[in-house]
Design a protein around this motif. Structure first.
Motif, PDB file in Angstrom:
ATOM      1  N   GLY A  98       0.835  -1.191   0.000  1.00  0.00           N
ATOM      2  CA  GLY A  98       0.000   0.000   0.000  1.00  0.00           C
ATOM      3  C   GLY A  98       0.866   1.235   0.000  1.00  0.00           C
ATOM      4  N   GLY A  99       0.675   2.123   0.992  1.00  0.00           N
ATOM      5  CA  GLY A  99       1.488   3.328   1.083  1.00  0.00           C
ATOM      6  C   GLY A  99       2.696   3.169   1.963  1.00  0.00           C
ATOM      7  N   ALA A 100       3.018   1.946   2.373  1.00  0.00           N
ATOM      8  CA  ALA A 100       4.128   1.715   3.303  1.00  0.00           C
ATOM      9  C   ALA A 100       5.273   0.984   2.619  1.00  0.00           C
ATOM     10  CB  ALA A 100       3.644   0.906   4.515  1.00  0.00           C
ATOM     11  N   ILE A 101       6.443   1.114   3.209  1.00  0.00           N
ATOM     12  CA  ILE A 101       7.627   0.351   2.801  1.00  0.00           C
ATOM     13  C   ILE A 101       7.902  -0.682   3.888  1.00  0.00           C
ATOM     14  CG2 ILE A 101      10.129   0.427   2.470  1.00  0.00           C
ATOM     15  CD1 ILE A 101       9.843   3.066   1.096  1.00  0.00           C
ATOM     16  N   LEU A 102       8.054  -1.926   3.481  1.00  0.00           N
ATOM     17  CA  LEU A 102       8.376  -3.007   4.412  1.00  0.00           C
ATOM     18  C   LEU A 102       9.810  -3.445   4.171  1.00  0.00           C
ATOM     19  CD1 LEU A 102       5.148  -5.213   4.047  1.00  0.00           C
ATOM     20  CD2 LEU A 102       5.498  -3.199   5.473  1.00  0.00           C
ATOM     21  N   ARG A 103      10.490  -3.836   5.265  1.00  0.00           N
ATOM     22  CA  ARG A 103      11.882  -4.246   5.118  1.00  0.00           C
ATOM     23  C   ARG A 103      12.226  -5.274   6.189  1.00  0.00           C
ATOM     24  NH1 ARG A 103      16.815   0.128   5.075  1.00  0.00           N
ATOM     25  NH2 ARG A 103      16.015   0.443   7.188  1.00  0.00           N
ATOM     26  N   ARG A 104      13.072  -6.214   5.807  1.00  0.00           N
ATOM     27  CA  ARG A 104      13.614  -7.184   6.757  1.00  0.00           C
ATOM     28  C   ARG A 104      15.015  -7.541   6.288  1.00  0.00           C
ATOM     29  NH1 ARG A 104       9.911 -12.343   4.878  1.00  0.00           N
ATOM     30  NH2 ARG A 104      10.837 -12.590   2.812  1.00  0.00           N
ATOM     31  N   ARG A 105      15.813  -8.065   7.193  1.00  0.00           N
ATOM     32  CA  ARG A 105      17.176  -8.453   6.840  1.00  0.00           C
ATOM     33  C   ARG A 105      17.134  -9.633   5.878  1.00  0.00           C
ATOM     34  NH1 ARG A 105      21.073  -5.929   9.417  1.00  0.00           N
ATOM     35  NH2 ARG A 105      20.612  -4.831  11.380  1.00  0.00           N
ATOM     36  N   ALA A 106      18.024  -9.621   4.928  1.00  0.00           N
ATOM     37  CA  ALA A 106      18.074 -10.689   3.931  1.00  0.00           C
ATOM     38  C   ALA A 106      18.309 -12.026   4.619  1.00  0.00           C
ATOM     39  CB  ALA A 106      19.182 -10.406   2.915  1.00  0.00           C
TER      40      ALA A 106
ATOM     41  N   GLU B 261      16.138 -13.657   6.441  1.00  0.00           N
ATOM     42  CA  GLU B 261      15.165 -13.909   7.504  1.00  0.00           C
ATOM     43  C   GLU B 261      13.855 -14.401   6.898  1.00  0.00           C
ATOM     44  OE1 GLU B 261      14.734 -10.380   9.820  1.00  0.00           O
ATOM     45  OE2 GLU B 261      16.559 -10.753  10.979  1.00  0.00           O
ATOM     46  N   THR B 262      13.129 -15.174   7.677  1.00  0.00           N
ATOM     47  CA  THR B 262      11.855 -15.725   7.191  1.00  0.00           C
ATOM     48  C   THR B 262      10.649 -15.032   7.812  1.00  0.00           C
ATOM     49  OG1 THR B 262      11.921 -17.446   8.897  1.00  0.00           O
ATOM     50  CG2 THR B 262      12.876 -17.985   6.747  1.00  0.00           C
ATOM     51  N   ARG B 263      10.902 -14.164   8.801  1.00  0.00           N
ATOM     52  CA  ARG B 263       9.773 -13.465   9.420  1.00  0.00           C
ATOM     53  C   ARG B 263       9.163 -12.491   8.422  1.00  0.00           C
ATOM     54  NH1 ARG B 263      11.059  -8.233  10.620  1.00  0.00           N
ATOM     55  NH2 ARG B 263      13.285  -7.685  10.578  1.00  0.00           N
ATOM     56  N   ASP B 264       7.942 -12.073   8.705  1.00  0.00           N
ATOM     57  CA  ASP B 264       7.318 -11.068   7.856  1.00  0.00           C
ATOM     58  C   ASP B 264       8.063  -9.746   8.010  1.00  0.00           C
ATOM     59  OD1 ASP B 264       5.476 -12.889   7.041  1.00  0.00           O
ATOM     60  OD2 ASP B 264       3.820 -12.105   8.255  1.00  0.00           O
ATOM     61  N   PRO B 265       8.248  -8.983   6.947  1.00  0.00           N
ATOM     62  CA  PRO B 265       8.949  -7.703   7.052  1.00  0.00           C
ATOM     63  C   PRO B 265       8.123  -6.699   7.848  1.00  0.00           C
ATOM     64  CG  PRO B 265       7.996  -7.952   4.872  1.00  0.00           C
ATOM     65  CD  PRO B 265       7.806  -9.265   5.564  1.00  0.00           C
ATOM     66  N   GLY B 266       8.817  -5.754   8.472  1.00  0.00           N
ATOM     67  CA  GLY B 266       8.138  -4.730   9.267  1.00  0.00           C
ATOM     68  C   GLY B 266       8.074  -3.405   8.530  1.00  0.00           C
ATOM     69  N   ARG B 267       7.156  -2.567   8.941  1.00  0.00           N
ATOM     70  CA  ARG B 267       7.009  -1.242   8.338  1.00  0.00           C
ATOM     71  C   ARG B 267       8.184  -0.340   8.737  1.00  0.00           C
ATOM     72  NH1 ARG B 267       1.613   1.093   7.001  1.00  0.00           N
ATOM     73  NH2 ARG B 267       0.260  -0.666   6.474  1.00  0.00           N
ATOM     74  N   GLU B 268       8.620   0.454   7.793  1.00  0.00           N
ATOM     75  CA  GLU B 268       9.716   1.390   8.047  1.00  0.00           C
ATOM     76  C   GLU B 268       9.183   2.819   8.030  1.00  0.00           C
ATOM     77  OE1 GLU B 268      12.726   0.868   8.884  1.00  0.00           O
ATOM     78  OE2 GLU B 268      13.046  -1.265   8.476  1.00  0.00           O
ATOM     79  N   ASP B 269       9.699   3.639   8.942  1.00  0.00           N
ATOM     80  CA  ASP B 269       9.330   5.047   8.988  1.00  0.00           C
ATOM     81  C   ASP B 269      10.018   5.776   7.832  1.00  0.00           C
ATOM     82  OD1 ASP B 269       9.271   7.855   9.612  1.00  0.00           O
ATOM     83  OD2 ASP B 269       8.730   7.306  11.657  1.00  0.00           O
ATOM     84  N   PHE B 270       9.238   6.548   7.069  1.00  0.00           N
ATOM     85  CA  PHE B 270       9.816   7.257   5.920  1.00  0.00           C
ATOM     86  C   PHE B 270      10.909   8.234   6.368  1.00  0.00           C
ATOM     87  CE2 PHE B 270       6.961   5.124   3.468  1.00  0.00           C
ATOM     88  CZ  PHE B 270       6.756   5.606   2.193  1.00  0.00           C
ATOM     89  N   ALA B 271      10.723   8.851   7.531  1.00  0.00           N
ATOM     90  CA  ALA B 271      11.726   9.800   8.012  1.00  0.00           C
ATOM     91  C   ALA B 271      13.046   9.083   8.298  1.00  0.00           C
ATOM     92  CB  ALA B 271      11.216  10.498   9.273  1.00  0.00           C
ATOM     93  N   VAL B 272      12.960   7.865   8.845  1.00  0.00           N
ATOM     94  CA  VAL B 272      14.176   7.093   9.124  1.00  0.00           C
ATOM     95  C   VAL B 272      14.873   6.727   7.821  1.00  0.00           C
ATOM     96  CG1 VAL B 272      15.059   4.920  10.064  1.00  0.00           C
ATOM     97  CG2 VAL B 272      13.297   6.201  11.306  1.00  0.00           C
ATOM     98  N   LEU B 273      14.117   6.299   6.831  1.00  0.00           N
ATOM     99  CA  LEU B 273      14.703   5.943   5.533  1.00  0.00           C
ATOM    100  C   LEU B 273      15.315   7.171   4.864  1.00  0.00           C
ATOM    101  CD1 LEU B 273      11.949   3.532   4.161  1.00  0.00           C
ATOM    102  CD2 LEU B 273      14.150   2.930   5.190  1.00  0.00           C
ATOM    103  N   ALA B 274      14.663   8.331   5.000  1.00  0.00           N
ATOM    104  CA  ALA B 274      15.225   9.557   4.422  1.00  0.00           C
ATOM    105  C   ALA B 274      16.548   9.908   5.093  1.00  0.00           C
ATOM    106  CB  ALA B 274      14.226  10.702   4.567  1.00  0.00           C
ATOM    107  N   ASP B 275      16.639   9.692   6.404  1.00  0.00           N
ATOM    108  CA  ASP B 275      17.905   9.947   7.105  1.00  0.00           C
ATOM    109  C   ASP B 275      18.994   8.981   6.626  1.00  0.00           C
ATOM    110  OD1 ASP B 275      16.767  11.978   8.559  1.00  0.00           O
ATOM    111  OD2 ASP B 275      16.373  10.747  10.344  1.00  0.00           O
ATOM    112  N   GLU B 276      18.621   7.709   6.412  1.00  0.00           N
ATOM    113  CA  GLU B 276      19.604   6.748   5.896  1.00  0.00           C
ATOM    114  C   GLU B 276      20.091   7.166   4.515  1.00  0.00           C
ATOM    115  OE1 GLU B 276      18.456   2.673   5.928  1.00  0.00           O
ATOM    116  OE2 GLU B 276      17.573   2.748   7.940  1.00  0.00           O
TER     117      GLU B 276
END
Length: 256
Positions: A34-42, A44-59
């Motif tokens: 949808g309007g979210a970005i999901l990410r998990r470490r390569a 891993e088998t768990r479901d990815p978690g939502r990432e904060d756009f502000a955190v990604l912009a800082d990265e």
């Protein structure tokens, strides 16, 4: 620029494709949901978690800040480094957020895992018949209870009725319910919810009906000619009251 020179920087969707996407996905699985970005470490088998756009912009800003000075770089590369140094910080923050949004648009869509469930073995013909019989009987029992509840409300105090006659009345009325249900199940469902009609009406057979009626009307009574009657609840109450009065009168006589 306020410093008096012009710059040429990549559009957010271009920067997302050639730089931001690979940087934010480095060592990770990155998806859009949808309007979210999901990410998990390569790995891993768990479901990815939502990432904060502000955190990604800082990265993304941190990765851009360490871009090396290259003499062979084209103008967009060199001007982007200048923009990071001399650009308006509010405008730069907006540019980075737009780039992150472009990363989301380009990312693969997240598809939750669907656990495979073993399908139960199909029912045998005998089992299907049993299930059908059980459902039919449950529908007959519910129809009998609802009809008897309605009948009790309309019954005159002290009314007695032959068992066969009572079943005949019930079968006729429930038969009309069955026709109404068959013609318009949706309207029937509304009536069932509002007025307490049976979910799926079914005309009860004598055995099922008598079993329900015996419980609802305190059993059958034998009348003249060995004809069985049902007594309306009001009759049973009157008999109990009469018995109490007789007992009380007897006790008064004993006391006297």
């Amino acid at each position: 620029m306020d410093a008096g020179y012009t710059i040429e920087i990549p559009a957010p969707r271009v920067l997302a494709r050639v730089f931001a996407g690979p940087v934010l996905a480095d060592g990770h699985d990155l998806y859009a949901d949808g309007g979210a970005i999901l990410r998990r470490r390569a790995g891993e088998t768990r479901d990815p978690g939502r990432e904060d756009f502000a955190v990604l912009a800082d990265e993304l800003r941190a990765a851009l800040d360490v871009l090396p000075d290259r003499e062979d770089a084209g103008r967009p590369y060199a001007d982007l480094r200048k923009y990071l140094l001399d650009g308006d910080q509010a405008e730069l923050a907006g540019y980075l957020r737009d780039t992150v949004r472009a990363v989301r648009i380009a990312a693969p869509r997240w598809r939750p895992r669907i656990e495979r469930r073993d399908r139960p073995a199909p029912l045998t013909a005998t089992e299907r018949q049993r299930v059908s019989r059980d459902r039919r009987r449950a529908a007959e029992v519910q129809s009998s209870r609802v009809w008897l509840s309605i009948w009790r409300e309309d019954a005159d105090p002290g009314e007695r009725v032959a068992a066969a006659e009572l079943h005949s009345q019930a079968a006729a009325d429930v038969g009309e319910w069955v026709e109404t249900y068959a013609e318009d199940p949706e309207s029937w469902a509304e009536c069932e919810a509002e007025e307490g009609f049976p979910t799926v009406p079914a005309v009860p057979g004598p055995r099922t009906f008598y079993a329900v009626a015996d419980d609802a009307l305190n059993g059958r009574r034998v009348g003249t000619g060995n004809v069985r009657y049902y007594l309306a609840p009001a009759v049973a109450a009157e008999l109990h009251h009469l018995a109490d009065e007789m007992y009380a009168a007897r006790e008064r006589l004993r006391a006297a």
